[in-house]
Design a protein around this motif. Structure first.
Motif, PDB file in Angstrom:
ATOM      1  N   ILE A 636      26.393  -1.356 -12.049  1.00  0.00           N
ATOM      2  CA  ILE A 636      25.778  -2.621 -11.648  1.00  0.00           C
ATOM      3  C   ILE A 636      24.664  -2.356 -10.639  1.00  0.00           C
ATOM      4  CG2 ILE A 636      26.157  -4.815 -10.457  1.00  0.00           C
ATOM      5  CD1 ILE A 636      28.990  -4.835 -11.612  1.00  0.00           C
ATOM      6  N   GLY A 637      24.946  -1.482  -9.677  1.00  0.00           N
ATOM      7  CA  GLY A 637      23.931  -1.149  -8.680  1.00  0.00           C
ATOM      8  C   GLY A 637      22.721  -0.464  -9.298  1.00  0.00           C
ATOM      9  N   LEU A 638      22.945   0.493 -10.218  1.00  0.00           N
ATOM     10  CA  LEU A 638      21.845   1.187 -10.881  1.00  0.00           C
ATOM     11  C   LEU A 638      21.015   0.221 -11.716  1.00  0.00           C
ATOM     12  CD1 LEU A 638      23.610   4.462 -12.127  1.00  0.00           C
ATOM     13  CD2 LEU A 638      21.965   4.257 -10.262  1.00  0.00           C
ATOM     14  N   ALA A 639      21.711  -0.647 -12.460  1.00  0.00           N
ATOM     15  CA  ALA A 639      21.012  -1.596 -13.328  1.00  0.00           C
ATOM     16  C   ALA A 639      20.160  -2.562 -12.512  1.00  0.00           C
ATOM     17  CB  ALA A 639      22.026  -2.359 -14.178  1.00  0.00           C
ATOM     18  N   LYS A 640      20.698  -3.027 -11.392  1.00  0.00           N
ATOM     19  CA  LYS A 640      19.935  -3.962 -10.560  1.00  0.00           C
ATOM     20  C   LYS A 640      18.716  -3.283  -9.950  1.00  0.00           C
ATOM     21  CE  LYS A 640      20.021  -7.147  -6.708  1.00  0.00           C
ATOM     22  NZ  LYS A 640      19.053  -8.013  -7.416  1.00  0.00           N
ATOM     23  N   ALA A 641      18.888  -2.035  -9.515  1.00  0.00           N
ATOM     24  CA  ALA A 641      17.753  -1.314  -8.921  1.00  0.00           C
ATOM     25  C   ALA A 641      16.626  -1.152  -9.941  1.00  0.00           C
ATOM     26  CB  ALA A 641      18.216   0.052  -8.414  1.00  0.00           C
ATOM     27  N   GLU A 642      16.981  -0.803 -11.174  1.00  0.00           N
ATOM     28  CA  GLU A 642      15.960  -0.651 -12.222  1.00  0.00           C
ATOM     29  C   GLU A 642      15.313  -2.001 -12.536  1.00  0.00           C
ATOM     30  OE1 GLU A 642      14.658   1.906 -13.349  1.00  0.00           O
ATOM     31  OE2 GLU A 642      16.059   3.572 -13.557  1.00  0.00           O
ATOM     32  N   ALA A 643      16.118  -3.053 -12.623  1.00  0.00           N
ATOM     33  CA  ALA A 643      15.589  -4.381 -12.946  1.00  0.00           C
ATOM     34  C   ALA A 643      14.646  -4.867 -11.847  1.00  0.00           C
ATOM     35  CB  ALA A 643      16.737  -5.366 -13.151  1.00  0.00           C
ATOM     36  N   ASP A 644      15.050  -4.687 -10.586  1.00  0.00           N
ATOM     37  CA  ASP A 644      14.197  -5.119  -9.471  1.00  0.00           C
ATOM     38  C   ASP A 644      12.885  -4.336  -9.448  1.00  0.00           C
ATOM     39  OD1 ASP A 644      16.058  -6.962  -8.713  1.00  0.00           O
ATOM     40  OD2 ASP A 644      16.855  -5.806  -7.028  1.00  0.00           O
ATOM     41  N   ARG A 645      12.945  -3.048  -9.771  1.00  0.00           N
ATOM     42  CA  ARG A 645      11.723  -2.224  -9.780  1.00  0.00           C
ATOM     43  C   ARG A 645      10.736  -2.742 -10.828  1.00  0.00           C
ATOM     44  NH1 ARG A 645       9.919   1.558 -12.985  1.00  0.00           N
ATOM     45  NH2 ARG A 645      11.882   1.702 -14.136  1.00  0.00           N
ATOM     46  N   ILE A 646      11.244  -3.002 -12.032  1.00  0.00           N
ATOM     47  CA  ILE A 646      10.353  -3.464 -13.097  1.00  0.00           C
ATOM     48  C   ILE A 646       9.833  -4.865 -12.802  1.00  0.00           C
ATOM     49  CG2 ILE A 646      10.300  -4.175 -15.532  1.00  0.00           C
ATOM     50  CD1 ILE A 646      11.996  -1.761 -16.174  1.00  0.00           C
ATOM     51  N   ALA A 647      10.707  -5.740 -12.288  1.00  0.00           N
ATOM     52  CA  ALA A 647      10.261  -7.099 -11.959  1.00  0.00           C
ATOM     53  C   ALA A 647       9.194  -7.082 -10.877  1.00  0.00           C
ATOM     54  CB  ALA A 647      11.452  -7.946 -11.516  1.00  0.00           C
ATOM     55  N   SER A 648       9.263  -6.102  -9.984  1.00  0.00           N
ATOM     56  CA  SER A 648       8.282  -5.996  -8.904  1.00  0.00           C
ATOM     57  C   SER A 648       6.966  -5.396  -9.397  1.00  0.00           C
ATOM     58  CB  SER A 648       8.854  -5.143  -7.768  1.00  0.00           C
ATOM     59  OG  SER A 648       7.887  -4.889  -6.779  1.00  0.00           O
ATOM     60  N   GLU A 649       7.069  -4.362 -10.245  1.00  0.00           N
ATOM     61  CA  GLU A 649       5.876  -3.637 -10.683  1.00  0.00           C
ATOM     62  C   GLU A 649       5.210  -4.262 -11.905  1.00  0.00           C
ATOM     63  OE1 GLU A 649       7.204   0.308 -11.438  1.00  0.00           O
ATOM     64  OE2 GLU A 649       7.668   0.767  -9.335  1.00  0.00           O
ATOM     65  N   ASP A 650       6.002  -4.890 -12.770  1.00  0.00           N
ATOM     66  CA  ASP A 650       5.460  -5.371 -14.044  1.00  0.00           C
ATOM     67  C   ASP A 650       6.246  -6.595 -14.503  1.00  0.00           C
ATOM     68  OD1 ASP A 650       4.037  -5.528 -16.421  1.00  0.00           O
ATOM     69  OD2 ASP A 650       5.237  -3.991 -17.436  1.00  0.00           O
ATOM     70  N   ARG A 651       6.132  -7.678 -13.732  1.00  0.00           N
ATOM     71  CA  ARG A 651       6.921  -8.890 -14.008  1.00  0.00           C
ATOM     72  C   ARG A 651       6.667  -9.422 -15.428  1.00  0.00           C
ATOM     73  NH1 ARG A 651       9.756 -12.400 -10.926  1.00  0.00           N
ATOM     74  NH2 ARG A 651       9.245 -11.094  -9.145  1.00  0.00           N
ATOM     75  N   GLY A 652       5.450  -9.300 -15.923  1.00  0.00           N
ATOM     76  CA  GLY A 652       5.127  -9.805 -17.253  1.00  0.00           C
ATOM     77  C   GLY A 652       5.438  -8.835 -18.370  1.00  0.00           C
ATOM     78  N   LEU A 653       5.959  -7.627 -18.036  1.00  0.00           N
ATOM     79  CA  LEU A 653       6.282  -6.587 -19.025  1.00  0.00           C
ATOM     80  C   LEU A 653       5.049  -6.251 -19.865  1.00  0.00           C
ATOM     81  CD1 LEU A 653       9.793  -7.867 -20.218  1.00  0.00           C
ATOM     82  CD2 LEU A 653       9.269  -6.328 -18.322  1.00  0.00           C
ATOM     83  N   LEU A 654       3.914  -6.097 -19.185  1.00  0.00           N
ATOM     84  CA  LEU A 654       2.659  -5.850 -19.882  1.00  0.00           C
ATOM     85  C   LEU A 654       2.358  -4.366 -20.049  1.00  0.00           C
ATOM     86  CD1 LEU A 654       0.458  -8.573 -18.125  1.00  0.00           C
ATOM     87  CD2 LEU A 654       1.704  -8.739 -20.297  1.00  0.00           C
ATOM     88  N   LYS A 655       2.991  -3.518 -19.258  1.00  0.00           N
ATOM     89  CA  LYS A 655       2.732  -2.087 -19.354  1.00  0.00           C
ATOM     90  C   LYS A 655       3.273  -1.543 -20.667  1.00  0.00           C
ATOM     91  CE  LYS A 655       2.733  -1.083 -14.375  1.00  0.00           C
ATOM     92  NZ  LYS A 655       3.369  -0.284 -13.292  1.00  0.00           N
ATOM     93  N   ALA A 656       2.603  -0.508 -21.170  1.00  0.00           N
ATOM     94  CA  ALA A 656       2.976   0.066 -22.465  1.00  0.00           C
ATOM     95  C   ALA A 656       4.416   0.574 -22.460  1.00  0.00           C
ATOM     96  CB  ALA A 656       2.008   1.203 -22.825  1.00  0.00           C
ATOM     97  N   GLU A 657       4.829   1.204 -21.337  1.00  0.00           N
ATOM     98  CA  GLU A 657       6.184   1.770 -21.296  1.00  0.00           C
ATOM     99  C   GLU A 657       7.281   0.704 -21.295  1.00  0.00           C
ATOM    100  OE1 GLU A 657       4.542   2.181 -16.984  1.00  0.00           O
ATOM    101  OE2 GLU A 657       3.791   2.188 -19.048  1.00  0.00           O
ATOM    102  N   ASN A 658       6.907  -0.533 -20.977  1.00  0.00           N
ATOM    103  CA  ASN A 658       7.896  -1.619 -20.970  1.00  0.00           C
ATOM    104  C   ASN A 658       7.821  -2.484 -22.217  1.00  0.00           C
ATOM    105  OD1 ASN A 658       8.876  -0.855 -18.432  1.00  0.00           O
ATOM    106  ND2 ASN A 658       7.333  -2.074 -17.363  1.00  0.00           N
ATOM    107  N   ALA A 659       7.036  -2.062 -23.209  1.00  0.00           N
ATOM    108  CA  ALA A 659       6.884  -2.858 -24.429  1.00  0.00           C
ATOM    109  C   ALA A 659       8.223  -3.068 -25.129  1.00  0.00           C
ATOM    110  CB  ALA A 659       5.900  -2.181 -25.379  1.00  0.00           C
ATOM    111  N   VAL A 660       9.100  -2.063 -25.042  1.00  0.00           N
ATOM    112  CA  VAL A 660      10.403  -2.171 -25.710  1.00  0.00           C
ATOM    113  C   VAL A 660      11.213  -3.343 -25.163  1.00  0.00           C
ATOM    114  CG1 VAL A 660      11.542  -0.597 -24.085  1.00  0.00           C
ATOM    115  CG2 VAL A 660      12.455  -0.851 -26.402  1.00  0.00           C
ATOM    116  N   LEU A 661      10.947  -3.731 -23.923  1.00  0.00           N
ATOM    117  CA  LEU A 661      11.700  -4.826 -23.303  1.00  0.00           C
ATOM    118  C   LEU A 661      11.188  -6.193 -23.738  1.00  0.00           C
ATOM    119  CD1 LEU A 661      11.959  -3.391 -19.674  1.00  0.00           C
ATOM    120  CD2 LEU A 661      13.697  -3.336 -21.473  1.00  0.00           C
ATOM    121  N   ARG A 662      10.039  -6.233 -24.380  1.00  0.00           N
ATOM    122  CA  ARG A 662       9.508  -7.513 -24.842  1.00  0.00           C
ATOM    123  C   ARG A 662      10.106  -7.927 -26.182  1.00  0.00           C
ATOM    124  NH1 ARG A 662       4.388  -5.213 -23.161  1.00  0.00           N
ATOM    125  NH2 ARG A 662       3.755  -4.947 -25.339  1.00  0.00           N
TER     126      ARG A 662
END
Length: 669
Positions: A636-662
């Motif tokens: 739970i702690g690991l998952a939240k840390a990763e989620a918070d990082r992505i929400a902070s750096e790329d809230r819209g999931l626009l980066k190529a590496e986050n395309a899988v999450l769209r």
């Protein structure tokens, strides 16, 4: 051919589809998330001599040595005698399987898997599978055992899962590429294959860990992206806050000061606060609430403080009046019992802005109540209120700040998941000078010793609570009721002033009794669990909880928190019955081991699971297929840390590496 519907899977017709839907599958891909409930390791041969009570399953080669019939309810039943390669004998009881008479000639060799039992040196089984070819029994492999329903069979389920794995292979990854190595995860194709058909025993946990992390990460990411980023602000105490703090005969703890800074920054921001304040019993949450209320009142806003019971609301109103009445804060008390002219006057005061702080029960969100400028809502024991009730009070203002308080601590990682859409403040340190309550487990035979120990406390002018699980006797129940024990305790402590309190008394009577107890006119209270929260009597040093095994850990901890609220040594006696269950022993053992509410919450989580601890079962959004909120705290702690990082750096999931999450978002539209 694409495999989307369940009926697209080979050999799945309407009847099988119905059974698969009952297991939670609505599409072919869902089959992969029906995790095996167990596994059988058939890599090593198990002969009859290897079977025992813990593992009665065998997989080996046998020879048929004889056959006979014996009488049974349906006429006669075939018995086939066999021996394994050690020469041990096995009787196959072939109920409704007479066709095996011709299929199994004497002297023939077969491979069998069976659940056996032993009686007088002879093994027998009615549950077996027998084949000529060992591969047909999956010997030499680790075999998944699935949850089933309807007419589904294990072999059928294995074939279905295998068909889905082949149909979707390679299964695409669901996470950004760099997340796998960073968190020690398997790629999803390998994870699903090893979950269902592992090569080694450790493969199962490695696969489950990946799928559990994915579930938790997706949950946390969805919530993190919904949060509005907030700029850090620094707020100062108002003069009213400073005056209240200066009037206290003690210093605030470091945690109280830290939490006040967090709340004050929220109150001064442009975004409405939604914050959970959790802290152990007696940690000073209510004082924090009053000080923060002054911050908003100083700016001309009104504050509503809601408690779950009239008794608790009245206690809070008395405490607020004692702290803030001399400062000119206009306080009103409103519950369902306030009626007629008095209620009308209070309603007018709130609507006209002539009241700064309204303290009450659910009556605060009744239709007739209107506030002139409600800016801040404080909800005590928030888990006792439904979401609708909280929202109804919130509607009394224009996006007021919300502070929800809970004296039932929950582990931080669990709080981050359940309350991920809120900010969380925690008070862990206790006020200076508090002595941990000493807890004793008392058997029925030792009750006399307990009564004598409490008598010593009475001679020291200290006070006590006696808590029982029911008000009156109920048929054949062996539970001691409050009414009967009130009379019995009078004979044990003659001349010691006492009172009985329970939910059937009217509110004025309960208030009078508690006032007498608080001022020492009553030495002990005989009660149900109505004294669980909101009662602060420093001279009370003894808490007796009879039939303590009937109470949950959270309730026991709350009740124990009624004592130990001063620098006096205090004691809690947990009286238990002779027929104590293993779970009951475990709970009481936890209570004796620690007074740390957060540690108790973690133990409660392990014993009972998460549902009732937070009172959040009503939300119904935690339908996890692979993750466990009990054992996956690290994930739970690991998952939240990763989620918070992505929400902070790329809230819209626009980066190529986050395309899988769209992709899930597109599929859900």
């Amino acid at each position: 051919m694409p495999m989307n519907r369940l009926t697209d899977i080979p050999s799945v017709g309407k009847a099988v589809e119905k059974d698969l839907r009952a297991l939670g599958a609505t599409s072919a891909k869902d089959i992969l998330d029906i995790a095996p409930r167990a596994y059988e390791d058939r890599r090593t041969e198990r002969r009859l001599s290897d079977a025992d009570a813990e593992n009665p399953v065998i997989y080996c080669r046998i020879e048929v040595t004889g056959k006979s019939f014996f009488p049974s309810r349906n006429g006669r039943t075939l018995r086939v005698e066999c021996t394994d390669e050690n020469g041990d004998r096995l009787s196959l009881l072939c109920f409704s399987r007479d066709y095996l008479d011709k299929m199994l000639p004497i002297g023939s060799l077969w491979y069998i898997t069976a659940k056996v039992q032993r009686f007088k040196g002879v093994y027998s089984t009615a549950s077996f599978e027998i084949k000529r070819n060992p591969a047909e029994l999956l010997l030499g492999a680790i075999i998944p055992i699935y949850p089933l329903c309807g007419n589904l069979k294990q072999n059928q389920m294995r074939h279905i899962v295998r068909a889905v794995l082949d149909g979707f292979s390679p299964i695409p990854d669901e996470l950004p590429a760099d997340m796998y190595d960073r968190n020690g995860l398997l790629h999803h194709d390998r994870a699903y294959h090893l979950l269902h058909f592992p090569k080694e025993t450790e493969d199962v946990e490695n696969a489950r860990r990946t799928l559990a992390f994915t579930e938790l990460f997706m949950l946390e990411l969805g919530i993190s992206r919904k949060k509005t980023p907030q700029k850090e602000t620094r707020s100062m105490m108002t003069e009213k806050e400073k005056a209240l703090v200066a009037s206290l005969p003690f210093n605030l703890t470091a945690d109280q000061l830290k939490v006040l800074d967090e709340i004050r920054a929220d109150l001064d921001s442009s975004r409405p606060m939604t914050r959970l304040l959790q802290g152990d019993v007696g940690s000073g949450k209510t004082l924090v609430a009053w000080i923060s209320a002054l911050h908003e009142i100083s700016k001309g806003g009104q504050v509503a403080f809601m408690a779950p019971t009239e008794l608790l609301a009245r206690q809070h109103a008395d405490g607020a009046a004692e702290l803030m009445g001399r400062m000119g804060i206009r306080i009103c008390f409103l519950t369902g019992e306030v009626k007629n002219r008095h209620r009308t006057l209070l309603e007018q005061a709130l609507e006209n802005g002539d009241a700064d702080l309204a303290i009450g029960t659910h009556a605060l969100f009744s239709g007739k109540i209107r506030f002139k400028n409600l800016r801040y809502v404080i909800i005590d024991e928030q888990h006792r209120f439904g979401v609708g009730q909280r929202d109804a009070l919130k509607q009394k203002g224009r996006n007021p700040h919300i502070l929800m308080m809970s004296a039932t601590p929950i582990p931080r990682t669990l709080a981050l998941t359940y309350y991920a859409d809120q900010e969380i403040s925690t008070i862990r340190t206790m006020p200076a000078g508090r002595i941990p309550v000493r807890t004793y487990l008392v058997s029925e035979k030792k009750r006399g010793d307990m009564f004598r120990a409490i008598d010593v406390e009475f001679k020291r002018s200290h006070q006590a609570y006696f808590v029982y699980p029911r008000i009156e006797e109920d048929g054949d129940s062996d539970l001691r009721p409050v009414t009967k024990m009130f009379e019995e305790l009078k004979t044990i402590y003659p001349g010691v002033p006492s009172a009985m309190i329970h939910s059937r008394l009217d509110e004025d009577e309960k208030t009078r009794i508690l006032d007498d107890f608080k001022h020492g006119r009553i030495k002990y209270l005989v009660s149900t669990s109505v004294v669980e929260v909101g009662i602060d009597v420093p001279q009370a040093t003894c808490m007796v909880i009879e039939h303590s095994e009937r109470f949950g850990l959270a309730a026991l901890h709350q009740l124990r928190g009624r004592v130990g609220r001063s620098t006096l040594p205090s004691y809690c006696f947990l009286v238990f019955s002779d027929n104590l269950t293993e779970e009951g022993k475990e709970r009481l053992g936890v209570m004796r081991m620690t007074t740390d509410g957060f540690l108790i919450a973690e133990k409660d989580l392990a014993i009972r699971g998460p549902g009732d601890i937070t009172g959040i079962r009503q939300s119904g959004f935690m339908k996890l297929k692979h993750a466990s909120l009990v054992t996956d705290q690290e994930l739970i702690g690991l998952a939240k840390a990763e989620a918070d990082r992505i929400a902070s750096e790329d809230r819209g999931l626009l980066k190529a590496e986050n395309a899988v999450l769209r992709k899930p978002e597109k599929e859900g539209k």
